[in-house]
Design a protein around this motif. Structure first.
Motif, PDB file in Angstrom:
ATOM      1  N   VAL A  81      -8.062   4.771   3.843  1.00  0.00           N
ATOM      2  CA  VAL A  81      -9.387   4.187   3.599  1.00  0.00           C
ATOM      3  C   VAL A  81     -10.367   5.347   3.510  1.00  0.00           C
ATOM      4  O   VAL A  81     -10.612   6.045   4.496  1.00  0.00           O
ATOM      5  CB  VAL A  81      -9.777   3.212   4.731  1.00  0.00           C
ATOM      6  N   LYS A  82     -10.901   5.537   2.304  1.00  0.00           N
ATOM      7  CA  LYS A  82     -11.698   6.728   2.044  1.00  0.00           C
ATOM      8  C   LYS A  82     -12.963   6.771   2.907  1.00  0.00           C
ATOM      9  O   LYS A  82     -13.317   7.807   3.455  1.00  0.00           O
ATOM     10  CB  LYS A  82     -12.077   6.754   0.560  1.00  0.00           C
ATOM     11  N   SER A  83     -13.632   5.604   3.026  1.00  0.00           N
ATOM     12  CA  SER A  83     -14.946   5.598   3.690  1.00  0.00           C
ATOM     13  C   SER A  83     -14.863   6.065   5.141  1.00  0.00           C
ATOM     14  O   SER A  83     -15.783   6.691   5.652  1.00  0.00           O
ATOM     15  CB  SER A  83     -15.570   4.206   3.621  1.00  0.00           C
ATOM     16  N   ILE A  84     -13.746   5.766   5.811  1.00  0.00           N
ATOM     17  CA  ILE A  84     -13.637   6.208   7.214  1.00  0.00           C
ATOM     18  C   ILE A  84     -12.560   7.282   7.386  1.00  0.00           C
ATOM     19  O   ILE A  84     -12.207   7.655   8.504  1.00  0.00           O
ATOM     20  CB  ILE A  84     -13.357   5.020   8.164  1.00  0.00           C
ATOM     21  N   ARG A  85     -12.041   7.751   6.252  1.00  0.00           N
ATOM     22  CA  ARG A  85     -11.046   8.838   6.272  1.00  0.00           C
ATOM     23  C   ARG A  85      -9.907   8.561   7.232  1.00  0.00           C
ATOM     24  O   ARG A  85      -9.521   9.408   8.027  1.00  0.00           O
ATOM     25  CB  ARG A  85     -11.710  10.157   6.673  1.00  0.00           C
ATOM     26  N   ARG A  86      -9.392   7.342   7.152  1.00  0.00           N
ATOM     27  CA  ARG A  86      -8.292   7.004   8.046  1.00  0.00           C
ATOM     28  C   ARG A  86      -7.068   6.629   7.226  1.00  0.00           C
ATOM     29  O   ARG A  86      -7.176   5.922   6.229  1.00  0.00           O
ATOM     30  CB  ARG A  86      -8.681   5.828   8.940  1.00  0.00           C
ATOM     31  N   THR A  87      -5.913   7.112   7.653  1.00  0.00           N
ATOM     32  CA  THR A  87      -4.661   6.743   6.991  1.00  0.00           C
ATOM     33  C   THR A  87      -3.805   5.948   7.969  1.00  0.00           C
ATOM     34  O   THR A  87      -3.542   6.405   9.078  1.00  0.00           O
ATOM     35  CB  THR A  87      -3.892   7.997   6.525  1.00  0.00           C
ATOM     36  N   ASP A  88      -3.418   4.754   7.548  1.00  0.00           N
ATOM     37  CA  ASP A  88      -2.498   3.940   8.339  1.00  0.00           C
ATOM     38  C   ASP A  88      -1.117   4.039   7.722  1.00  0.00           C
ATOM     39  O   ASP A  88      -0.971   3.946   6.500  1.00  0.00           O
ATOM     40  CB  ASP A  88      -2.929   2.468   8.327  1.00  0.00           C
ATOM     41  N   THR A  89      -0.112   4.223   8.561  1.00  0.00           N
ATOM     42  CA  THR A  89       1.264   4.275   8.080  1.00  0.00           C
ATOM     43  C   THR A  89       2.038   3.102   8.660  1.00  0.00           C
ATOM     44  O   THR A  89       1.993   2.868   9.867  1.00  0.00           O
ATOM     45  CB  THR A  89       1.933   5.600   8.499  1.00  0.00           C
ATOM     46  N   GLU A  90       2.702   2.360   7.794  1.00  0.00           N
ATOM     47  CA  GLU A  90       3.508   1.219   8.225  1.00  0.00           C
ATOM     48  C   GLU A  90       4.904   1.377   7.638  1.00  0.00           C
ATOM     49  O   GLU A  90       5.076   1.985   6.590  1.00  0.00           O
ATOM     50  CB  GLU A  90       2.886  -0.095   7.738  1.00  0.00           C
ATOM     51  N   GLU A  91       5.883   0.808   8.353  1.00  0.00           N
ATOM     52  CA  GLU A  91       7.265   0.920   7.881  1.00  0.00           C
ATOM     53  C   GLU A  91       7.960  -0.418   7.978  1.00  0.00           C
ATOM     54  O   GLU A  91       7.633  -1.235   8.836  1.00  0.00           O
ATOM     55  CB  GLU A  91       8.056   1.904   8.762  1.00  0.00           C
ATOM     56  N   GLY A  92       8.946  -0.602   7.109  1.00  0.00           N
ATOM     57  CA  GLY A  92       9.714  -1.837   7.172  1.00  0.00           C
ATOM     58  C   GLY A  92      10.765  -1.892   6.087  1.00  0.00           C
ATOM     59  O   GLY A  92      11.184  -0.864   5.553  1.00  0.00           O
ATOM     60  N   ILE A  93      11.168  -3.123   5.783  1.00  0.00           N
ATOM     61  CA  ILE A  93      12.169  -3.356   4.735  1.00  0.00           C
ATOM     62  C   ILE A  93      11.576  -4.356   3.755  1.00  0.00           C
ATOM     63  O   ILE A  93      10.941  -5.329   4.169  1.00  0.00           O
ATOM     64  CB  ILE A  93      13.471  -3.932   5.335  1.00  0.00           C
ATOM     65  N   VAL A  94      11.776  -4.089   2.475  1.00  0.00           N
ATOM     66  CA  VAL A  94      11.284  -5.025   1.471  1.00  0.00           C
ATOM     67  C   VAL A  94      12.476  -5.604   0.717  1.00  0.00           C
ATOM     68  O   VAL A  94      13.467  -4.910   0.463  1.00  0.00           O
ATOM     69  CB  VAL A  94      10.275  -4.342   0.510  1.00  0.00           C
ATOM     70  N   TYR A  95      12.372  -6.908   0.417  1.00  0.00           N
ATOM     71  CA  TYR A  95      13.418  -7.623  -0.318  1.00  0.00           C
ATOM     72  C   TYR A  95      12.788  -8.265  -1.548  1.00  0.00           C
ATOM     73  O   TYR A  95      11.702  -8.839  -1.442  1.00  0.00           O
ATOM     74  CB  TYR A  95      14.017  -8.742   0.539  1.00  0.00           C
ATOM     75  N   PHE A  96      13.488  -8.190  -2.678  1.00  0.00           N
ATOM     76  CA  PHE A  96      13.019  -8.829  -3.905  1.00  0.00           C
ATOM     77  C   PHE A  96      14.118  -9.656  -4.493  1.00  0.00           C
ATOM     78  O   PHE A  96      15.279  -9.281  -4.422  1.00  0.00           O
ATOM     79  CB  PHE A  96      12.721  -7.783  -4.982  1.00  0.00           C
ATOM     80  N   LYS A  97      13.734 -10.729  -5.123  1.00  0.00           N
ATOM     81  CA  LYS A  97      14.696 -11.519  -5.891  1.00  0.00           C
ATOM     82  C   LYS A  97      13.955 -12.060  -7.096  1.00  0.00           C
ATOM     83  O   LYS A  97      12.833 -12.553  -6.952  1.00  0.00           O
ATOM     84  CB  LYS A  97      15.246 -12.642  -5.018  1.00  0.00           C
ATOM     85  N   ASN A  98      14.572 -11.952  -8.254  1.00  0.00           N
ATOM     86  CA  ASN A  98      13.953 -12.512  -9.459  1.00  0.00           C
ATOM     87  C   ASN A  98      14.143 -14.016  -9.506  1.00  0.00           C
ATOM     88  O   ASN A  98      15.171 -14.502  -9.069  1.00  0.00           O
ATOM     89  CB  ASN A  98      14.572 -11.874 -10.708  1.00  0.00           C
ATOM     90  N   PRO A  99      13.198 -14.762 -10.048  1.00  0.00           N
ATOM     91  CA  PRO A  99      11.871 -14.273 -10.432  1.00  0.00           C
ATOM     92  C   PRO A  99      10.871 -14.435  -9.289  1.00  0.00           C
ATOM     93  O   PRO A  99      10.925 -15.416  -8.552  1.00  0.00           O
ATOM     94  CB  PRO A  99      11.505 -15.220 -11.592  1.00  0.00           C
ATOM     95  N   LYS A 100      10.012 -13.479  -9.128  1.00  0.00           N
ATOM     96  CA  LYS A 100       8.814 -13.586  -8.289  1.00  0.00           C
ATOM     97  C   LYS A 100       9.064 -14.021  -6.855  1.00  0.00           C
ATOM     98  O   LYS A 100       8.396 -14.900  -6.324  1.00  0.00           O
ATOM     99  CB  LYS A 100       7.816 -14.569  -8.927  1.00  0.00           C
TER     100      LYS A 100
END
Length: 201
Positions: free
Chosen positions: A35-54
């Motif tokens: 976030v530029k205005s407050i010069r803060r970087t948040d780092t998050e981690e996880g797993i993402v799953y996708f399946k077609n369609p949408k």
């Protein structure tokens, strides 16, 4: 050396072909949001799953657990700490969220984007391709997406973009698995009892 870089059309065609044949995929992700205005970087981690369609499921593990589940009809954001669930019609999310639209439309890259190699260098130090994707639609919330693609299997290693406020999002993917036959049940959500449910406009 630059001579090894294939013409951009060849690279885009290959990318498109691979993702047209992708019925589902999963990957570990690290998401950095600055976030530029407050010069803060948040780092998050996880797993993402996708399946077609949408259909997609972002399962955040660190620093806090949260779940974002999207299917063709509906989306849910579940924040266990707040015992809160935010629901929305999916088409709103597909319109507004650059990354979600991008990832759900991977097989149609040419329709949505004008694609070029990064002018500052078409490959990184490992020989992976660096692309810039300019959205064709007017009024997108970002100017372009930057994307790093693995030179051998064309897996997407990294996507980043800045929004109009100058905030930046970087997603790094690893351990990509494709076409493992993910169940559609992954992309359904039943809010737990006791959770407050908020409908987003």
């Amino acid at each position: 050396c630059a001579a090894e870089v294939p013409p951009i059309d060849d690279t885009v065609n290959r990318l498109q072909r691979i993702y047209e044949q992708t019925r589902d995929f999963q990957a570990n992700f690290i998401q950095e949001t600055t976030v530029k205005s407050i010069r803060r970087t948040d780092t998050e981690e996880g797993i993402v799953y996708f399946k077609n369609p949408k259909q997609m499921f972002w399962d955040y593990k660190k620093p806090k657990t949260k779940k974002l589940i999207v299917n063709a009809q509906k989306s849910w954001l579940y924040l266990p700490q707040d015992k809160a669930v935010y629901t929305q019609e999916s088409d709103k999310i597909f319109k507004s969220e650059a990354l979600i639209k991008f990832l759900s439309g991977l097989g149609k890259l040419r329709n949505d984007f004008t694609i070029k190699y990064d002018p500052s260098g078409a490959v990184d130090q490992n020989g992976n391709y660096l692309l810039l994707l300019y959205p064709r639609e007017k009024g997108a919330s970002y100017q372009y997406l930057q994307m790093t693609i693995a030179k051998n299997d064309f897996h997407i290693l990294r996507v980043s973009f800045d929004d109009v406020m100058g905030n930046s999002t970087i997603l790094k993917f690893s351990g990509v698995k494709m076409n493992t036959g993910l169940s559609s049940k992954l992309f359904q959500f039943q809010p737990p009892s006791g959770a407050s449910i908020f409908k987003m406009p």
